[in-house]
Design an enzyme around this catalytic site. Structure first.
Site, PDB file in Angstrom:
ATOM      1  N   THR A 149       3.639  -8.445  -3.535  1.00 30.37           N
ATOM      2  CA  THR A 149       3.807  -7.008  -3.741  1.00 30.37           C
ATOM      3  C   THR A 149       5.101  -6.505  -3.089  1.00 30.37           C
ATOM      4  OG1 THR A 149       2.890  -4.887  -3.021  1.00 30.37           O
ATOM      5  CG2 THR A 149       2.271  -6.780  -1.731  1.00 30.37           C
ATOM      6  N   ASP A 150       5.580  -5.357  -3.564  1.00 24.34           N
ATOM      7  CA  ASP A 150       6.733  -4.716  -2.912  1.00 24.34           C
ATOM      8  C   ASP A 150       6.341  -4.079  -1.577  1.00 24.34           C
ATOM      9  OD1 ASP A 150       5.231  -2.587  -3.883  1.00 24.34           O
ATOM     10  OD2 ASP A 150       6.902  -1.562  -4.879  1.00 24.34           O
ATOM     11  N   GLU A 151       5.018  -3.967  -1.316  1.00 23.53           N
ATOM     12  CA  GLU A 151       4.587  -3.273  -0.092  1.00 23.53           C
ATOM     13  C   GLU A 151       4.958  -4.043   1.169  1.00 23.53           C
ATOM     14  OE1 GLU A 151       0.795  -1.322  -0.306  1.00 23.53           O
ATOM     15  OE2 GLU A 151       0.819  -1.313  -2.486  1.00 23.53           O
ATOM     16  N   TYR A 180      -3.239  -4.496   4.530  1.00 21.20           N
ATOM     17  CA  TYR A 180      -3.015  -5.185   3.251  1.00 21.20           C
ATOM     18  C   TYR A 180      -1.606  -5.764   3.180  1.00 21.20           C
ATOM     19  CZ  TYR A 180      -1.619  -5.671  -1.663  1.00 21.20           C
ATOM     20  OH  TYR A 180      -1.105  -6.145  -2.841  1.00 21.20           O
ATOM     21  N   LYS A 227      -0.312  -9.715   3.107  1.00 24.36           N
ATOM     22  CA  LYS A 227       0.463 -10.266   1.988  1.00 24.36           C
ATOM     23  C   LYS A 227       1.807 -10.802   2.504  1.00 24.36           C
ATOM     24  CE  LYS A 227      -0.168 -10.401  -1.902  1.00 24.36           C
ATOM     25  NZ  LYS A 227      -0.836 -11.402  -2.795  1.00 24.36           N
TER      26      LYS A 227
HETATM   27  P1  NAD Z   1      -7.580  -7.286  -7.925  1.00 26.56           P
HETATM   28  O1  NAD Z   1      -8.159  -6.813  -6.627  1.00 26.56           O
HETATM   29  O2  NAD Z   1      -7.847  -6.510  -9.164  1.00 26.56           O
HETATM   30  O3  NAD Z   1      -8.051  -8.790  -8.219  1.00 26.56           O
HETATM   31  C1  NAD Z   1      -8.112  -9.766  -7.216  1.00 26.56           C
HETATM   32  C2  NAD Z   1      -8.940 -10.930  -7.752  1.00 26.56           C
HETATM   33  O4  NAD Z   1      -8.983 -11.951  -6.731  1.00 26.56           O
HETATM   34  C3  NAD Z   1     -10.388 -10.556  -8.070  1.00 26.56           C
HETATM   35  O5  NAD Z   1     -10.764 -11.095  -9.327  1.00 26.56           O
HETATM   36  C4  NAD Z   1     -11.185 -11.202  -6.944  1.00 26.56           C
HETATM   37  O6  NAD Z   1     -12.497 -11.586  -7.331  1.00 26.56           O
HETATM   38  C5  NAD Z   1     -10.319 -12.404  -6.595  1.00 26.56           C
HETATM   39  N1  NAD Z   1     -10.524 -12.869  -5.216  1.00 26.56           N
HETATM   40  C6  NAD Z   1     -10.539 -12.101  -4.089  1.00 26.56           C
HETATM   41  N2  NAD Z   1     -10.779 -12.887  -3.015  1.00 26.56           N
HETATM   42  C7  NAD Z   1     -10.874 -14.171  -3.476  1.00 26.56           C
HETATM   43  C8  NAD Z   1     -11.091 -15.429  -2.851  1.00 26.56           C
HETATM   44  N3  NAD Z   1     -11.273 -15.532  -1.525  1.00 26.56           N
HETATM   45  N4  NAD Z   1     -11.115 -16.536  -3.630  1.00 26.56           N
HETATM   46  C9  NAD Z   1     -10.948 -16.455  -4.974  1.00 26.56           C
HETATM   47  N5  NAD Z   1     -10.760 -15.287  -5.617  1.00 26.56           N
HETATM   48  C10 NAD Z   1     -10.707 -14.166  -4.877  1.00 26.56           C
HETATM   49  O7  NAD Z   1      -6.013  -7.417  -7.650  1.00 26.56           O
HETATM   50  P2  NAD Z   1      -4.797  -7.204  -8.647  1.00 26.56           P
HETATM   51  O8  NAD Z   1      -4.404  -5.787  -8.640  1.00 26.56           O
HETATM   52  O9  NAD Z   1      -5.090  -7.879  -9.927  1.00 26.56           O
HETATM   53  O10 NAD Z   1      -3.667  -8.009  -7.877  1.00 26.56           O
HETATM   54  C11 NAD Z   1      -3.471  -9.402  -8.098  1.00 26.56           C
HETATM   55  C12 NAD Z   1      -2.348  -9.904  -7.202  1.00 26.56           C
HETATM   56  O11 NAD Z   1      -1.154  -9.194  -7.477  1.00 26.56           O
HETATM   57  C13 NAD Z   1      -2.633  -9.716  -5.709  1.00 26.56           C
HETATM   58  O12 NAD Z   1      -2.163 -10.864  -5.039  1.00 26.56           O
HETATM   59  C14 NAD Z   1      -1.825  -8.481  -5.329  1.00 26.56           C
HETATM   60  O13 NAD Z   1      -1.422  -8.547  -3.995  1.00 26.56           O
HETATM   61  C15 NAD Z   1      -0.642  -8.608  -6.274  1.00 26.56           C
HETATM   62  N6  NAD Z   1       0.006  -7.333  -6.667  1.00 26.56           N
HETATM   63  C16 NAD Z   1      -0.747  -6.280  -7.111  1.00 26.56           C
HETATM   64  C17 NAD Z   1      -0.110  -5.096  -7.509  1.00 26.56           C
HETATM   65  C18 NAD Z   1      -0.900  -3.918  -8.066  1.00 26.56           C
HETATM   66  O14 NAD Z   1      -0.325  -2.863  -8.307  1.00 26.56           O
HETATM   67  N7  NAD Z   1      -2.193  -4.033  -8.318  1.00 26.56           N
HETATM   68  C19 NAD Z   1       1.270  -4.995  -7.439  1.00 26.56           C
HETATM   69  C20 NAD Z   1       1.997  -6.094  -6.983  1.00 26.56           C
HETATM   70  C21 NAD Z   1       1.358  -7.253  -6.615  1.00 26.56           C
HETATM   71  P1  TYD Z   2      -3.097   3.050  -4.847  1.00 31.08           P
HETATM   72  O1  TYD Z   2      -3.472   3.059  -6.287  1.00 31.08           O
HETATM   73  O2  TYD Z   2      -4.184   2.835  -3.842  1.00 31.08           O
HETATM   74  O3  TYD Z   2      -1.930   1.966  -4.689  1.00 31.08           O
HETATM   75  P2  TYD Z   2      -0.985   1.628  -3.385  1.00 31.08           P
HETATM   76  O4  TYD Z   2      -1.551   2.279  -2.187  1.00 31.08           O
HETATM   77  O5  TYD Z   2      -1.086   0.151  -3.348  1.00 31.08           O
HETATM   78  O6  TYD Z   2       0.374   2.136  -3.749  1.00 31.08           O
HETATM   79  O7  TYD Z   2      -2.395   4.417  -4.501  1.00 31.08           O
HETATM   80  C1  TYD Z   2      -1.210   4.830  -5.173  1.00 31.08           C
HETATM   81  C2  TYD Z   2      -0.744   6.127  -4.537  1.00 31.08           C
HETATM   82  O8  TYD Z   2      -1.708   7.135  -4.813  1.00 31.08           O
HETATM   83  C3  TYD Z   2      -0.647   6.034  -3.019  1.00 31.08           C
HETATM   84  O9  TYD Z   2       0.479   6.806  -2.597  1.00 31.08           O
HETATM   85  C4  TYD Z   2      -1.932   6.693  -2.536  1.00 31.08           C
HETATM   86  C5  TYD Z   2      -2.215   7.717  -3.619  1.00 31.08           C
HETATM   87  N1  TYD Z   2      -3.652   8.017  -3.847  1.00 31.08           N
HETATM   88  C6  TYD Z   2      -4.100   9.350  -3.873  1.00 31.08           C
HETATM   89  O10 TYD Z   2      -3.322  10.295  -3.682  1.00 31.08           O
HETATM   90  N2  TYD Z   2      -5.419   9.583  -4.123  1.00 31.08           N
HETATM   91  C7  TYD Z   2      -6.303   8.577  -4.345  1.00 31.08           C
HETATM   92  O11 TYD Z   2      -7.528   8.847  -4.540  1.00 31.08           O
HETATM   93  C8  TYD Z   2      -5.836   7.212  -4.336  1.00 31.08           C
HETATM   94  C9  TYD Z   2      -6.769   6.050  -4.578  1.00 31.08           C
HETATM   95  C10 TYD Z   2      -4.489   6.995  -4.095  1.00 31.08           C
END
Ligand code: NAD
Ligand code: TYD
Length: 359
Positions: free
Chosen positions: A136-138, A161, A165
């Site tokens: 992630t960019d975080e 988180y 990561k």
């Molecule tokens: P998500 O939470 O929707 O999915 C995570 C998946 O991992 C789930 O299916 C869960 O069951 C599985 N999981 C969790 N713990 C596990 C374990 N111990 N063993 C096996 N499986 C396990 O997450 P996402 O949003 O799909 O993100 C996927 C990846 O991309 C993550 O690594 C996250 O850090 C990264 N990422 C997410 C975003 C975003 O905006 N959602 C952006 C950049 C990077």
């Molecule tokens: P989120 O979807 O949790 O992603 P991330 O924290 O990984 O960026 O949140 C996106 C943005 O939205 C973040 O600045 C927090 C804000 N947010 C709200 O304002 N209200 C909400 O109920 C949630 C879940 C997030």
């Protein structure tokens, strides 16, 4: 001719399931989908590939070395795309333990299992093997008014988180430098799209709006995120997995910075058009300011120039087109939403699915 066999961890999650659906549709690869099925994992997100013989699901925990060793021995993969993680910042604030376990210990365990397997391959397969770590960019922390993260940005994670990561990113790079494991790393901005678990901003706002509930905006709603449609991320992942240079990192982003308030307003406008309230009042009347998230990062933005220049990737969706598709998907898939929200899915899972079983 043998086709490529790929491990995808976390393939029942939001991004992982989009990746699996895309890889099954657009390649001839065999996908071994390894997922623990936590609250965030959902086999219903894989319904369209469930009957495809090239999709093999295994319920396993990436912290379980014996289970991983058995999977490597059985399937002899050509590479790993590692997405399994605990991914929600708010959950990490209330309960960081699972994040340390899965994101750090799990990544370590997977790296060790991959290294053990990779070390026994012949020279040609050792060279072509890839371990792709999805991050992630975080990990870069929070930006001021200007600038964007790129591959040279120093790490400065601020939530449990992002810290977990960041630790996993360091482990992956260390396994490359120390042991020679052929890795690539991607750091992506906020994703959105279909099958997104409704605790994240965009699905939460859509579903609360439709249910007549408040739309909870943290702080002043002026925090900025850089949004990317999930299928564009999946395409970037495949591009980097196939063409990325070993040991390199690629930043992925949609060049679509919006304040949270802009995102919520855009959703309200779309819903007013596609599913107007019966009383004809706009959905924006449901907006509510709530207490800010502790340590809330102010702004994220990604410079994806390296990925564009070196590998020719760019997103296909604009924020407007992607958001419209997303709202339409939630409006036309009430069963998926109802199961996720009611806990019915989890009960089904508990009754029918035992750890270690392969579907
Ligand atoms: P998500 O939470 O929707 O999915 C995570 C998946 O991992 C789930 O299916 C869960 O069951 C599985 N999981 C969790 N713990 C596990 C374990 N111990 N063993 C096996 N499986 C396990 O997450 P996402 O949003 O799909 O993100 C996927 C990846 O991309 C993550 O690594 C996250 O850090 C990264 N990422 C997410 C975003 C975003 O905006 N959602 C952006 C950049 C990077
Ligand atoms: P989120 O979807 O949790 O992603 P991330 O924290 O990984 O960026 O949140 C996106 C943005 O939205 C973040 O600045 C927090 C804000 N947010 C709200 O304002 N209200 C909400 O109920 C949630 C879940 C997030």
């Amino acid at each position: 001719m043998t086709t490529k066999t790929l491990f995808v961890t976390g393939g029942a999650g939001f991004i992982g399931s989009a990746l699996v659906r895309q890889l099954i549709a657009e390649t001839d690869w065999r996908i071994i989908n390894i997922d623990k099925l936590t609250y965030a994992g959902n086999l219903e997100s894989l319904a369209t590939v469930a009957d495809d013989p090239r999709h093999i699901f295994s319920r396993a925990d990436i912290c379980d070395r014996a289970a991983l060793d058995a999977l490597f021995a059985q399937h002899q993969p050509d590479g790993v795309m590692h997405l399994a993680a605990e991914s929600h910042v708010d959950r990490s604030i209330h309960g960081p333990g699972d994040f340390i376990q899965t994101n750090m210990v799990g990544t370590f365990t997977l790296l060790e299992a991959a290294r053990g397997y990779w070390g026994q391959l012949d020279q040609e397969h050792r060279r072509s093997f890839r371990f792709h770590h999805i991050s992630t960019d975080e990990v870069f922390g929070s930006l001021g008014e200007d600038g964007a993260f790129n591959e040279a940005t120093a790490y400065d994670p601020r939530s449990p988180y992002s810290a977990s990561k960041a630790a996993s990113d360091h482990l992956v790079r260390a396994w490359h430098h120390t042991y020679g494991l052929p890795v690539v790393v991607t750091n992506c901005s906020n994703n959105y799209g279909p099958y997104h678990f409704p605790e994240k901003l965009i699905p939460l706002m859509i579903l609360n709006a439709l249910a007549g509930k408040p739309l909870p905006i943290y702080g002043k709603g002026d925090n900025v995120r850089d949004w990317l449609y999930v299928d564009d991320h999946a395409r970037a992942l495949r591009t980097v997995f196939e063409q990325g240079r070993v040991g390199e990192t690629y930043c992925v982003g949609g060049n679509a910075e919006r304040t949270n308030m802009q995102v919520v307003d855009a959703l309200c406008t779309l819903l007013d058009e596609l599913a107007p309230r019966q009383d004809r009042l706009g959905y924006a009347t449901q907006k509510t300011f709530v207490a800010d998230r502790p340590g809330h990062d102010k702004r994220y933005a990604i410079d994806a120039g390296k990925l564009r220049r070196e590998l020719g990737w760019s997103p296909r969706e604009s924020f407007d087109s992607g958001l419209r598709k997303t709202v339409q998907w939630y409006l036309t898939n009430p069963a998926w939403v109802a199961h996720v929200q009611s806990g019915e899915y989890q009960q089904w899972l508990d009754r029918h699915y035992q750890p270690g079983a392969t579907a």
